[in-house]
Each structure stands twice: as C-alpha cells, then as structure tokens.
Design a protein around this motif. Sequence first.
Motif, PDB file in Angstrom:
ATOM      1  N   ALA A   1       2.279 -10.386  -5.962  1.00 52.73           N
ATOM      2  CA  ALA A   1       1.214 -11.041  -6.717  1.00 52.73           C
ATOM      3  C   ALA A   1      -0.128 -10.417  -6.378  1.00 52.73           C
ATOM      4  O   ALA A   1      -0.231  -9.612  -5.448  1.00 52.73           O
ATOM      5  N   ASP A   2      -1.170 -10.796  -7.107  1.00 56.04           N
ATOM      6  CA  ASP A   2      -2.514 -10.327  -6.783  1.00 56.04           C
ATOM      7  C   ASP A   2      -2.963 -10.849  -5.435  1.00 56.04           C
ATOM      8  O   ASP A   2      -3.555 -10.127  -4.648  1.00 56.04           O
ATOM      9  N   SER A   3      -2.696 -12.128  -5.158  1.00 53.88           N
ATOM     10  CA  SER A   3      -3.032 -12.692  -3.851  1.00 53.88           C
ATOM     11  C   SER A   3      -1.909 -13.625  -3.424  1.00 53.88           C
ATOM     12  O   SER A   3      -1.483 -14.483  -4.178  1.00 53.88           O
TER      13      SER A   3
ATOM     14  N   SER B   1       1.051  -8.035  -1.957  1.00 55.68           N
ATOM     15  CA  SER B   1      -0.063  -8.487  -2.804  1.00 55.68           C
ATOM     16  C   SER B   1      -1.035  -7.340  -3.023  1.00 55.68           C
ATOM     17  O   SER B   1      -1.118  -6.412  -2.225  1.00 55.68           O
ATOM     18  N   ASN B   2      -1.760  -7.425  -4.117  1.00 55.63           N
ATOM     19  CA  ASN B   2      -2.757  -6.403  -4.455  1.00 55.63           C
ATOM     20  C   ASN B   2      -4.080  -6.613  -3.733  1.00 55.63           C
ATOM     21  O   ASN B   2      -4.775  -5.656  -3.434  1.00 55.63           O
ATOM     22  N   ARG B   3      -4.471  -7.866  -3.498  1.00 58.74           N
ATOM     23  CA  ARG B   3      -5.809  -8.134  -2.973  1.00 58.74           C
ATOM     24  C   ARG B   3      -5.840  -8.778  -1.601  1.00 58.74           C
ATOM     25  O   ARG B   3      -6.753  -8.549  -0.832  1.00 58.74           O
TER      26      ARG B   3
ATOM     27  N   CYS C   1      -0.110  -5.333   1.787  1.00 59.77           N
ATOM     28  CA  CYS C   1      -1.235  -5.670   0.935  1.00 59.77           C
ATOM     29  C   CYS C   1      -2.012  -4.414   0.649  1.00 59.77           C
ATOM     30  O   CYS C   1      -2.439  -3.713   1.562  1.00 59.77           O
TER      31      CYS C   1
ATOM     32  N   HIS D   1      -5.388  -2.989  -0.788  1.00 61.27           N
ATOM     33  CA  HIS D   1      -6.742  -3.403  -1.142  1.00 61.27           C
ATOM     34  C   HIS D   1      -7.604  -2.169  -1.264  1.00 61.27           C
ATOM     35  O   HIS D   1      -7.752  -1.402  -0.315  1.00 61.27           O
TER      36      HIS D   1
END
Length: 173
Positions: free
Chosen positions: A116-118, A141-143, A168, A170
């Motif tokens: 997920a994004d976060s 996660s992306n962020r 992650c 970022h």
Amino acid sequence: MNYLLRIIIVIGFVLIGINGNAAIINVPDDYSTIQEAINNSINGDTIRVAPDEYFENINFNGHNVTVASWFIDMGDTSYISSTIVNGDNSGTVFVFENGENNVAHLIGFTIINGSADSGGGIRCVNSSPVISNNVIKQNYSNRGGGGIYAANNSAAIITSNIVKENDCYHSSS
C-alpha cells in the motif's frame, strides 16, 4: 459501598465494550472470511480465527472487536505461524481508520504480503487499537510503514509483535 459498586459496574461495561450481548464468532465455521465476521459483529464481540491461510484485506470499519487466532485461547505460539493473513499484494492487510479504540484488538497472526501507499501490513489512522503477539513480515509500502503505519491522532498499543523483513520505498523527489 454503593459508590464502589457503581464504579465496578462501569468498569465491567467498559471492559466488555458496553455490550452485555458480546458473542464469540468463529471463522470459518460461522463466517467464511474474517471481513465478513467483522461486518456482522457488534462492539465487544470476539472473532476467533482457525489456523489456515486467509487471502484478505481487512478493515475493522469502526468495530471495536477482538480479532484473534486460537493463540488467544491456548497461548500456544504455533497458532501465530499457522494462522496467516495474506494481503496478496493488493492493499493493506489490516486497516484501523474509523475511530477504533482500545477495545479493538488484533492478536496472534502472521501478517504477510500487504502492499500500500502507507502501512503495508497494518495501517492505523485516527484509531487506537491494541495490536499484540503478531508476526508482521514481507509487507511493502510506498511512503511509510512497510510493516506498521500509525499516524494522525493514533494511540495504538503495539506490544509483543515481531516486525521483520518489511520494506518501504520513500523518494524525496
């Protein structure tokens, strides 16, 4: 003495989620999925999940319930590794974002393949659940929060978990 009795009664209602009709819901016996059990629960219920691998992305949807593997009854840690919730790389595995409080518990799972994004494994936003005795691994996660993301007025109680092998990405650009 009357005052003390009232205090004890109030504490009792808080501990059972202000619900004297709390039930135990069994997955897969009563409902085939964890999400379906949550959707049909009321505050204070306990959802007991049998050992297996469940391919789900689960949202507590404001339900202050306990979702737990058989670890909760037996104390046997082998139930943690044999009760797997697999997000199938299609979103966060467990989401708390609708004001769940510390009556909401997540206990005794292996949580994998969230993406997920976060919060790949668990996302907790504006909620304060209790998250304990889980293995949270191989999530992305992306962020922020490959394993666990808690933000925006969250006061989650996160204890006795193993959080490993999450990732992650970022980028500052």
